[in-house]
Design a protein around this motif. Structure first.
Motif, PDB file in Angstrom:
ATOM      1  N   ASN A   1       0.832  -1.196   0.000  1.00 61.37           N
ATOM      2  CA  ASN A   1       0.000   0.000   0.000  1.00 61.37           C
ATOM      3  C   ASN A   1       0.871   1.252   0.000  1.00 61.37           C
ATOM      4  O   ASN A   1       2.089   1.187   0.205  1.00 61.37           O
ATOM      5  CB  ASN A   1      -1.001   0.005   1.165  1.00 61.37           C
ATOM      6  CG  ASN A   1      -0.334  -0.072   2.525  1.00 61.37           C
ATOM      7  OD1 ASN A   1       0.711   0.535   2.759  1.00 61.37           O
ATOM      8  ND2 ASN A   1      -0.951  -0.800   3.451  1.00 61.37           N
TER       9      ASN A   1
ATOM     10  N   THR B   1      -3.478  -3.160   5.221  1.00 58.95           N
ATOM     11  CA  THR B   1      -4.603  -3.311   4.309  1.00 58.95           C
ATOM     12  C   THR B   1      -5.328  -4.633   4.558  1.00 58.95           C
ATOM     13  O   THR B   1      -6.526  -4.676   4.757  1.00 58.95           O
ATOM     14  CB  THR B   1      -4.135  -3.274   2.839  1.00 58.95           C
ATOM     15  OG1 THR B   1      -3.392  -2.088   2.617  1.00 58.95           O
ATOM     16  CG2 THR B   1      -5.335  -3.275   1.901  1.00 58.95           C
TER      17      THR B   1
ATOM     18  N   ASP C   1      -5.918   1.554   6.080  1.00 61.82           N
ATOM     19  CA  ASP C   1      -5.835   1.492   4.623  1.00 61.82           C
ATOM     20  C   ASP C   1      -7.013   0.734   4.024  1.00 61.82           C
ATOM     21  O   ASP C   1      -7.374   0.959   2.861  1.00 61.82           O
ATOM     22  CB  ASP C   1      -4.520   0.853   4.174  1.00 61.82           C
ATOM     23  CG  ASP C   1      -4.282   1.036   2.684  1.00 61.82           C
ATOM     24  OD1 ASP C   1      -4.142   2.196   2.248  1.00 61.82           O
ATOM     25  OD2 ASP C   1      -4.281   0.033   1.950  1.00 61.82           O
TER      26      ASP C   1
END
Length: 476
Positions: free
Chosen positions: A224, A365, A388
């Motif tokens: 990410n 994430t 995220d």
């Protein structure tokens, strides 16, 4: 220290070794956790290897013995079904000694002083490489990579972490043979993705290893933007080498259609994923669920099914998480164990809404968020607001939003998800799937593999497609 499996595996095992195909380039892939290891990282590793094979590479994967994974999270042989048959897989006889459960194999020192034995193990591993648990694997992994290179010269080394001892192996091949390499860091090493800060200093032993190895990498992949930005700021000279390569989802993991909820019978909420977060997070979610059932008649006749791996080794399904789940049985909570890869789509297909439980914040994430987004089902977020996963779900028409981990606010999210489940239109469900389509795993990995191919002279050519589950042709 090096731990072998003399009672289980007597030598490194090669799954299959097809003949060399003329001038095809060869990538050696250090992928500890490759299928059939029942680990979430196995999906990314499988797709990466398939993408290289589809582009005309000979691919040799180096991982560890299946018996080793049985000690940890277990095996899922349906994961192997999607591996391109042209890929060669070398399985080394390495295992975590601390996960051994057969007391007949224990030394006297371990039997009499187990904590002292563990501490000495860690000290020995750190002397070899600055990573506890896996540092002792360095020598065996180096030998394997050098042997594979001698037998079939590598044009590229693809390294995925963790374990981070793979960096030492990567450096050894670079030092001796100048084989170019790409590092798939995923979560990164020097970033504490949970705490959101540096995990160690640049002048520490781990910091010196990381900086040295990253300096020569053709590319560094992160999952990410926050992690990628951390590395761009930490190593200014590497700014152009750092890439964001998200995890994504496999299209065969989401149902082709969503069944219609029957409010009179109640709803089924589901969680699918590894339960490796603190018991306090699970407790907050279960408390929120209980409060929601008290205030909403529809939820009062609904159930919450939890599926996935809980704990590793001897603590598998024998920990505080299981105690919380058992205590919540009266609230319609059930634990159904892990789900095989081949059964994931069917599992989502019989649920009415999903509960996304995640640890950490903006540096985390998770892989499951992409499947959740693509399922066409309402999603309850049980994680920090600044996460995220929120970036992935932003704009999703059936997402209840990130409200943190306060049980009362989670209860409101459960109630909202129940309403969405009943009221969602076909257009909304289709929009939810469309929202997630750009996150197919092939769409995320194909450009990165194409770039890696180009960095070593473009000798490989784009193939007609993988024999496995590569979804390169379906990019957004």
């Amino acid at each position: 220290m090096q731990i072998r499996l003399p009672s289980l595996v007597t030598r490194a095992r090669t799954d299959h070794r097809p003949p060399r195909r003329g001038d095809r380039p060869h990538v050696v892939y250090l992928a500890i956790g490759f299928p059939p290891a029942a680990k979430s990282s196995a999906y990314r590793m499988r797709e990466t290897a398939n993408q290289f094979a589809a582009r005309g590479w000979d691919v040799t994967v180096i991982t560890i013995a299946d018996e080793s994974w049985e000690r940890e999270y277990g095996l899922d042989h349906t994961l192997s079904d999607g591996v391109d048959p042209r890929i060669v897989v070398e399985r080394l006889p390495l295992a975590r000694a601390d996960l051994e459960t057969d007391i007949r194999a224990f030394s006297e020192a371990r039997t009499l002083h187990p904590q002292r034995w563990i501490e000495e193990q860690r000290r020995q591993e750190l002397r070899i490489f600055p990573e506890p648990v896996f540092g002792g694997w360095r020598t065996e992994l180096e030998r394997a990579v050098l042997r594979v290179h001698r037998e079939h010269a590598a044009d590229l080394l693809m390294t995925t972490c963790a374990p981070y001892v793979n960096l030492a192996v990567t450096w050894r091949l670079w030092q001796e043979h100048r084989v170019p390499y790409v590092i798939d860091f995923r979560d990164g090493w020097s970033v504490d993705v949970i705490g959101g800060k540096a995990a160690f200093d640049r002048d520490s032993a781990a910091g010196r290893w990381e900086e040295k190895v990253l300096a020569e990498a053709r590319a560094v992949w992160c999952v990410n933007e926050p992690i990628a930005d951390f590395y761009r700021e930490r190593y200014e000279a590497l700014r152009d080498q750092v890439r964001v390569v998200r995890n994504g989802y496999d299209e065969d993991c989401v149902p082709s259609a969503t069944h219609r909820a029957d409010p009179t019978e109640g709803l089924t909420f589901g969680y699918l994923g590894s339960i490796n977060f603190a018991p306090a997070l699970l407790d907050s979610v279960l408390t929120g669920w209980r409060l929601a059932r008290r205030q909403d008649p529809l939820l009062a006749r609904s159930r919450f099914e939890v599926r996935g791996h809980i704990g590793a080794g001897a603590l598998r399904e024998a920990n505080a998480h299981m105690e919380l789940l058992r205590a919540a049985a009266g609230d319609g909570v059930e634990f159904g164990g892990p789900v095989a890869k081949a059964d994931v789509a069917a599992t989502y297909g019989r649920w009415d809404a999903l509960v996304l439980m995640l640890v950490g914040g903006r540096f985390v994430t998770s892989g499951k968020v992409y499947e959740y987004a693509a399922s066409g089902l309402p999603v309850v977020s049980a994680h920090e607001v600044d996460h995220d996963a929120s970036a992935v779900l932003a704009g999703h028409p059936l997402w209840t939003g990130a409200v943190g981990l306060d049980p009362r606010r989670l209860a409101d999210s459960f109630v909202r998800a129940a309403r969405l489940t009943v009221d969602a239109t076909d257009d909304q469900r289709a929009a939810a799937r469309t929202h997630a389509r750009r996150y197919t795993r092939g769409a995320q990995l194909a450009p990165a593999v194409a770039e890696a191919t180009a960095t070593v002279g473009g000798a490989a050519i784009a193939g007609p497609g993988s024999h496995g589950t590569s979804s390169e042709g379906g990019q957004a």
